[in-house]
Scaffold this motif. Structure first.
Motif, mmCIF file in Angstrom:
data_model
loop_
_atom_site.group_PDB
_atom_site.id
_atom_site.type_symbol
_atom_site.label_atom_id
_atom_site.label_comp_id
_atom_site.label_asym_id
_atom_site.label_seq_id
_atom_site.Cartn_x
_atom_site.Cartn_y
_atom_site.Cartn_z
ATOM 1 N N CYS A 216 -8.665 2.632 -6.504
ATOM 2 C CA CYS A 216 -8.325 2.392 -5.096
ATOM 3 C C CYS A 216 -9.446 1.629 -4.391
ATOM 4 O O CYS A 216 -9.188 0.738 -3.574
ATOM 5 C CB CYS A 216 -8.062 3.722 -4.380
ATOM 6 S SG CYS A 216 -6.527 4.533 -4.869
ATOM 7 N N TYR B 46 -6.717 10.244 -1.058
ATOM 8 C CA TYR B 46 -6.252 11.541 -0.552
ATOM 9 C C TYR B 46 -4.756 11.520 -0.251
ATOM 10 O O TYR B 46 -4.076 12.546 -0.394
ATOM 11 C CB TYR B 46 -7.061 11.912 0.692
ATOM 12 C CG TYR B 46 -8.538 12.001 0.405
ATOM 13 C CD1 TYR B 46 -9.080 13.110 -0.238
ATOM 14 C CD2 TYR B 46 -9.398 10.951 0.728
ATOM 15 C CE1 TYR B 46 -10.441 13.182 -0.526
ATOM 16 C CE2 TYR B 46 -10.747 11.012 0.443
ATOM 17 C CZ TYR B 46 -11.262 12.131 -0.190
ATOM 18 O OH TYR B 46 -12.599 12.194 -0.487
ATOM 19 N N GLU B 47 -4.225 10.356 0.127
ATOM 20 C CA GLU B 47 -2.776 10.244 0.327
ATOM 21 C C GLU B 47 -2.051 10.284 -1.014
ATOM 22 O O GLU B 47 -0.978 10.883 -1.130
ATOM 23 C CB GLU B 47 -2.461 8.945 1.071
ATOM 24 C CG GLU B 47 -3.081 8.856 2.467
ATOM 25 C CD GLU B 47 -2.764 7.535 3.142
ATOM 26 O OE1 GLU B 47 -1.559 7.247 3.311
ATOM 27 O OE2 GLU B 47 -3.701 6.792 3.495
ATOM 28 N N ILE B 48 -2.645 9.632 -2.014
ATOM 29 C CA ILE B 48 -2.016 9.628 -3.347
ATOM 30 C C ILE B 48 -2.017 11.026 -3.952
ATOM 31 O O ILE B 48 -1.016 11.476 -4.523
ATOM 32 C CB ILE B 48 -2.759 8.634 -4.267
ATOM 33 C CG1 ILE B 48 -2.563 7.205 -3.762
ATOM 34 C CG2 ILE B 48 -2.291 8.773 -5.708
ATOM 35 C CD1 ILE B 48 -3.448 6.189 -4.460
ATOM 36 N N ALA C 164 -2.175 13.920 -2.519
ATOM 37 C CA ALA C 164 -1.591 15.021 -1.748
ATOM 38 C C ALA C 164 -0.531 15.744 -2.582
ATOM 39 O O ALA C 164 -0.450 16.983 -2.579
ATOM 40 C CB ALA C 164 -1.001 14.489 -0.448
ATOM 41 N N ARG D 33 0.832 -1.206 0.000
ATOM 42 C CA ARG D 33 0.000 0.000 0.000
ATOM 43 C C ARG D 33 0.862 1.251 0.000
ATOM 44 O O ARG D 33 0.633 2.183 -0.785
ATOM 45 C CB ARG D 33 -0.917 -0.024 1.220
ATOM 46 C CG ARG D 33 -1.877 1.148 1.351
ATOM 47 C CD ARG D 33 -2.706 0.982 2.615
ATOM 48 N NE ARG D 33 -3.700 2.031 2.761
ATOM 49 C CZ ARG D 33 -3.459 3.240 3.276
ATOM 50 N NH1 ARG D 33 -2.230 3.537 3.702
ATOM 51 N NH2 ARG D 33 -4.428 4.143 3.368
ATOM 52 N N THR D 34 1.853 1.276 0.862
ATOM 53 C CA THR D 34 2.753 2.434 0.937
ATOM 54 C C THR D 34 3.524 2.608 -0.363
ATOM 55 O O THR D 34 3.703 3.739 -0.849
ATOM 56 C CB THR D 34 3.722 2.264 2.115
ATOM 57 O OG1 THR D 34 2.972 2.091 3.324
ATOM 58 C CG2 THR D 34 4.631 3.472 2.249
ATOM 59 N N ASN E 289 1.872 8.900 -6.133
ATOM 60 C CA ASN E 289 2.055 10.296 -5.724
ATOM 61 C C ASN E 289 3.121 10.969 -6.576
ATOM 62 O O ASN E 289 2.918 12.069 -7.115
ATOM 63 C CB ASN E 289 2.423 10.332 -4.241
ATOM 64 C CG ASN E 289 2.410 11.740 -3.676
ATOM 65 O OD1 ASN E 289 2.995 12.650 -4.240
ATOM 66 N ND2 ASN E 289 1.744 11.917 -2.545
ATOM 67 N N ILE F 241 1.144 4.053 -2.965
ATOM 68 C CA ILE F 241 0.868 5.469 -2.694
ATOM 69 C C ILE F 241 2.069 6.325 -3.081
ATOM 70 O O ILE F 241 1.924 7.369 -3.740
ATOM 71 C CB ILE F 241 0.512 5.664 -1.207
ATOM 72 C CG1 ILE F 241 -0.852 5.033 -0.901
ATOM 73 C CG2 ILE F 241 0.491 7.144 -0.838
ATOM 74 C CD1 ILE F 241 -1.203 5.025 0.571
ATOM 75 N N ASP F 242 3.255 5.888 -2.693
ATOM 76 C CA ASP F 242 4.469 6.659 -3.001
ATOM 77 C C ASP F 242 4.687 6.740 -4.508
ATOM 78 O O ASP F 242 5.011 7.806 -5.048
ATOM 79 C CB ASP F 242 5.660 5.997 -2.305
ATOM 80 C CG ASP F 242 6.952 6.768 -2.534
ATOM 81 O OD1 ASP F 242 7.030 7.939 -2.092
ATOM 82 O OD2 ASP F 242 7.876 6.217 -3.164
ATOM 83 N N SER G 253 -10.035 5.917 1.076
ATOM 84 C CA SER G 253 -9.245 6.953 1.760
ATOM 85 C C SER G 253 -7.826 7.049 1.212
ATOM 86 O O SER G 253 -7.146 8.070 1.398
ATOM 87 C CB SER G 253 -9.196 6.658 3.261
ATOM 88 O OG SER G 253 -8.617 5.385 3.500
ATOM 89 N N MET G 254 -7.355 5.999 0.530
ATOM 90 C CA MET G 254 -6.009 6.042 -0.067
ATOM 91 C C MET G 254 -5.874 7.178 -1.072
ATOM 92 O O MET G 254 -4.780 7.714 -1.282
ATOM 93 C CB MET G 254 -5.706 4.726 -0.781
ATOM 94 C CG MET G 254 -5.344 3.564 0.108
ATOM 95 S SD MET G 254 -5.020 2.103 -0.884
ATOM 96 C CE MET G 254 -3.658 2.669 -1.904
#
Length: 707
Positions: free
Chosen positions: A391, A402-404, A406, A278-279, A286, A282-283, A399-400
């Motif tokens: 997602c 919003y992290e992606i 950002a 997941r991290t 992003n 997202i990274d 919710s992922m």
């Protein structure tokens, strides 16, 4: 045959008995009334005979006897003879059928013997059946017992088979998990492994079984191997997202979504590894999306067309040069700073695909900022919608998103915050507000809420900037330097043109949005331009020039507002009222230049009542100079008025309307003069010098035909 004989005998007996019965009944009914020798006997009473005969008159036999006159004794003898004959016939028939009766008797006796034997046989059968019933009952009990045992064995077998199936680790599954590549078969095997891992944890029977001790280590090894393998596989696929010119959405839909069960497996059986994946996603997304939006913004900046600067305000003096005609303002790239023009087309293209920068750059086309703004946010909407759905479907976590995003939000905010403070294009700002409003509706129809807060934030940022730029325009009018703005020219002023184009644009844009605060601000702007226009008009030394200046500006304002659409509202009505009042004022001023004596006389003396004893009555000598003066030069005066109107007013149609109004007013004044002359003593002497009303009407129609 015996039966037939018996039936016949019985029938004969029945007939005889019935006959006897009938005879007996008849005799009992009539008694011995017909016996002659006893008719006079003292023992027989004939009392009531007549009544009995009346009662029996409906009986057929009695009626027949009485009608024939037959005596009862004779009739009785006849009946007895008949009965005796019937009896003899019956006996003879019985004798005839005696052999049959004997045969019938023997047959009945034989039947009794047979039935007796059958009774004995059936009694034996009944005893045997009773014995068999007892045996069947015993067998039934044994069958039920065996059925129950069988059912229990099947249940046990089913549970045991399920237990064995759930706990056993087939060699093929081990081979696939350990050695095979991640493919469709691998995913199916992974699902089986997941079920086994779940069952051994939640099923109390398996959890407490001794067999689990042998199988659990192998399952744990398979779990670790599967987690390691699918982690490497997913990470490899995520690295493909970082490759240049990769179509992310196609890769997500055609590749990653095929393996979404891998994510479910990691989430259920290795939370730590799932969080790593997941991290990593997202990274990766992003950085990739941030880079894409940054590159897209840099490409859009090359296409930007600057519309307005801080000095492009309504009330700022235009530095006229030879490139621009008098009364017109300089424009940036020939695009009106204050006019909406074709820029409104962007609102019909809100959901069109985003611009492709290199194609637009190759064609050397520049765009106002609202076009680039729409294109950027269209790309953002489509990318965000795709990523939000991915997602949710792939990771099961909305919710992922919003992290992606950002990073992309930060890139867009940085660009927007650098552009917005330098934007002085109020029309463009209003268009951007409407674009954001349309984008919010589009996202609402898509039922995707991921951009709600972002679009609200942009909208909140745009309104204060628009208000600030609007207030700059308002201040430029309130603080305008009349001396530098004034020009010795009665044609529409460029400041007024700026104002009306600006106002018409905002009114047109606000029809759909319906912001009440904007209407109030436009009213404030209207009051400011009214004050400035009056100040500019007062700079003219002649009152007529002041009026002409105001009429030209009001007429131009009304024309532009009507061209913009039917939404002028109160502002349009306000300027129409001003045009009407100033037109009436100009008509009076124009007529006063050429017919001042006539107008003065009509206004002061024309309404006096000549029939009263006035101290100073109107005389022919007083009116005669007016009549002769008008007759000598009225046509020339009208021609001068025509030339004056033609040169004074920019709008030919407006000028000719004003001329017609002036000539109509002149006709009214002259009509009142002629009416006054008719009431003067000796006024008929002036008839030869009076101009006929029809002649004046002809001239009015002649000038009316010119437009």
């Amino acid at each position: 045959m015996a039966d037939t004989a018996i039936d016949q005998v019985n029938h004969s007996y029945d007939e005889a008995n019935q006959t006897q019965k009938n005879v007996f009944d008849l005799e009992s009914f009539v008694g011995d009334l017909t016996v002659e020798e006893d008719a006079c006997s003292e023992d027989i009473s004939l009392e009531g005979l007549q009544q009995e005969l009346e009662e029996c008159k409906d009986d057929g036999v009695v009626a027949n006897i009485l009608s024939k006159g037959v005596k009862l004794r004779e009739y009785t003898k006849g009946v007895e003879n008949n009965l005796r004959q019937v009896e003899l016939d019956s006996i003879q028939e019985y004798i005839t059928e005696s052999d049959n009766l004997v045969s019938l008797h023997e047959q009945i006796r034989d039947c009794d013997n047979i039935l007796s034997q059958m009774e004995t046989l059936l009694s034996g059968f009944q005893a045997e059946i009773g014995s068999i019933s007892a045996d069947i009952k015993v067998l039934q009990e044994k069958s039920m017992d065996m059925g129950l045992k069988l059912k229990n064995r099947k249940v046990a077998e089913s549970k045991l088979a399920k237990f064995v199936e759930e706990i056993i680790v087939p060699p093929r599954m081990i081979d696939i998990i350990v050695d095979e590549e991640v493919n469709d078969e691998y995913l199916r095997t992974l699902e089986i492994l997941s079920k086994k891992l779940v069952v051994v944890e939640v099923d109390p029977m398996i959890k407490n079984s001794k067999a689990l001790k042998d199988v659990q280590p192998e399952l744990e090894k398979l779990r670790q191997k599967a987690v390691s393998k699918v982690f490497d596989f997913i990470v490899q696929k995520l690295h493909a997202l970082r490759k240049p010119k990769t179509n992310i959405q196609i890769l997500q839909q055609s590749v990653l979504l095929k393996y979404k069960y891998v994510i479910s497996f990691l989430k259920d059986h290795s939370k730590e590894v799932y969080l790593e994946v997941r991290t990593a996603y997202i990274d990766t997304m992003n950085k990739v999306l941030s880079a894409h939006f940054r590159a897209y913004i840099q490409a859009l900046e090359k296409l930007q067309l600057d519309i307005a600067t801080s000095s492009d305000l309504i009330g700022v003096e235009a530095r006229s040069s030879g490139l621009f005609l008098r009364g017109r303002e300089p424009l940036k790239n020939r695009s009106a700073v204050f006019a909406l023009g074709d820029r409104i087309k962007i609102l019909k293209e809100v959901d069109e695909p985003a611009l492709i920068p290199h194609i637009a750059e190759a064609s050397s086309i520049k765009y106002p900022y609202e076009v680039l703004f729409r294109s950027l946010h269209k790309l953002l909407m489509d990318t965000a919608s795709s990523e939000y759905n991915f997602c949710d479907e792939f990771f099961g976590e909305q919710s992922m998103f919003y992290e992606i995003f950002a990073g992309p939000f930060a890139v867009i905010d940085e660009y927007f915050n650098s552009i917005l403070p330098n934007s002085y294009d109020a029309i463009g700002l209003m268009l951007m507000i409407l674009i954001i409003h349309q984008h919010q509706l589009i996202m609402s129809r898509r039922r995707i809420p991921c951009l709600d807060s972002y679009l609200d934030k942009v909208n909140i940022a745009l309104w204060p900037r628009f208000k600030m730029v609007f207030d700059m325009h308002l201040s430029s009018l309130r603080n305008a330097n009349v001396k530098t703005l004034w020009e010795d020219d009665v044609h529409p002023h460029y400041v007024m043109r700026r104002y009306v184009e600006f106002t018409a644009s905002l009114i047109h844009l606000n029809v759909e949005y319906g912001d009440g605060q904007l209407d109030l601000n436009l009213e404030r702007l209207r009051m400011a331009i009214d004050d400035l226009l009056i100040k500019l008009a007062k700079a003219f030394t002649k009152a007529k020039s002041q009026t002409v200046f105001l009429i030209n500006n009001y007429d131009m304002t009304i024309s532009v507002l009507k061209e913009a659409g039917p939404e002028g509202g109160k502002i349009l009505v306000h300027f129409e009222d001003l045009l009407k009042s100033n037109t009436a004022l100009f008509v009076e001023e124009l007529l006063a230049e050429h017919f001042s004596s006539l107008i003065k006389f009509v206004k002061t003396r024309g309404s006096e009542d000549l029939s009263s004893n006035s101290d100073r009555p109107i005389t022919v000598a007083e009116v005669e100079p007016l009549v002769k003066d008008f007759a000598s030069r009225w046509k020339a005066a009208i021609e001068l008025m025509h030339k004056d109107v033609i040169t004074s007013f920019s709008n030919f149609l407006c000028g000719m309307e004003i001329l017609r109004a002036a000539l109509t007013q002149l006709l009214l004044y002259y009509t009142r003069l002629t009416d006054c002359i008719k009431r003067i003593v000796g006024g008929s002497a002036l008839n030869k010098d009076l101009v006929s009303i029809s002649s004046i009407m002809y001239e009015i129609r002649k000038y009316s035909r010119t437009f």
